[in-house]
Design a protein around this motif. Sequence first.
Motif, short mmCIF file in Angstrom:
data_model
loop_
_atom_site.label_atom_id
_atom_site.label_comp_id
_atom_site.label_asym_id
_atom_site.label_seq_id
_atom_site.Cartn_x
_atom_site.Cartn_y
_atom_site.Cartn_z
N GLU A 188 0.85 -1.19 0.00
CA GLU A 188 0.00 0.00 0.00
C GLU A 188 0.88 1.25 0.00
O GLU A 188 1.95 1.27 0.61
CB GLU A 188 -0.91 0.00 1.23
N THR A 189 0.42 2.29 -0.64
CA THR A 189 1.24 3.49 -0.83
C THR A 189 1.63 4.19 0.46
O THR A 189 2.72 4.73 0.56
CB THR A 189 0.52 4.50 -1.74
N LEU A 221 5.28 4.92 5.41
CA LEU A 221 5.21 6.02 6.37
C LEU A 221 4.65 5.54 7.71
O LEU A 221 5.18 5.87 8.77
CB LEU A 221 4.36 7.16 5.81
N ARG A 222 3.61 4.73 7.66
CA ARG A 222 3.01 4.22 8.90
C ARG A 222 3.97 3.30 9.65
O ARG A 222 3.95 3.27 10.89
CB ARG A 222 1.70 3.49 8.59
N GLU A 251 4.84 -7.88 -6.86
CA GLU A 251 3.41 -7.77 -7.20
C GLU A 251 2.49 -7.70 -5.99
O GLU A 251 1.51 -6.98 -6.00
CB GLU A 251 3.00 -8.95 -8.08
N ASP A 252 2.82 -8.47 -4.94
CA ASP A 252 1.86 -8.53 -3.83
C ASP A 252 2.47 -8.32 -2.45
O ASP A 252 1.79 -8.53 -1.45
CB ASP A 252 1.11 -9.86 -3.86
N THR A 253 3.73 -7.89 -2.37
CA THR A 253 4.35 -7.73 -1.06
C THR A 253 5.28 -6.53 -1.01
O THR A 253 6.05 -6.29 -1.93
CB THR A 253 5.17 -8.99 -0.68
N LEU A 254 5.19 -5.78 0.08
CA LEU A 254 6.15 -4.74 0.42
C LEU A 254 7.05 -5.35 1.49
O LEU A 254 6.57 -5.76 2.54
CB LEU A 254 5.43 -3.50 0.97
N SER A 255 8.35 -5.45 1.20
CA SER A 255 9.31 -5.98 2.16
C SER A 255 10.17 -4.82 2.66
O SER A 255 10.78 -4.11 1.87
CB SER A 255 10.21 -7.02 1.50
N GLY A 281 -2.37 -4.16 7.53
CA GLY A 281 -1.60 -4.30 6.31
C GLY A 281 -0.30 -5.06 6.49
O GLY A 281 0.31 -5.50 5.53
N VAL A 282 0.15 -5.23 7.74
CA VAL A 282 1.39 -5.96 8.00
C VAL A 282 1.08 -7.44 8.14
O VAL A 282 0.19 -7.83 8.89
CB VAL A 282 2.09 -5.43 9.27
#
Length: 105
Positions: free
Chosen positions: A32-33, A37-38, A59-63, A87-88
């Motif tokens: 998520e954008t 920051l969070r 594609e589906d994960t922010l690491s 979201g985590v």
Amino acid sequence: MSSREPAAHRDGSSPVRPQQSSFRLAVAAEPETNLLLRLLEPFVIHDVLPSRVDCRTDEDTLSVTIAFAAEEAVAVRLGQRLGVMVGVRTADLTTAEQTAQMRAA
């Protein structure tokens, strides 16, 4: 004097600083954008400045990997706060020593 440095005692001696260790938080989250920051906001609240922040997305994960120094209780609290954040998916806290041992193995 920065807000990070405790003030000297009235007798001029330096206050005892709590024992700080190096930690690493590895987070996997929804891409998520505003999530990056969070993730950093709790560090501001606890007056902890990360020494390094690495992030990548697919594609589906922010690491995100966050390296920082803090008292153990604060590090555990940060790990817990990130772990329950919307979201985590996972938040794994390790010491720098544990990280080095994992890389050596």
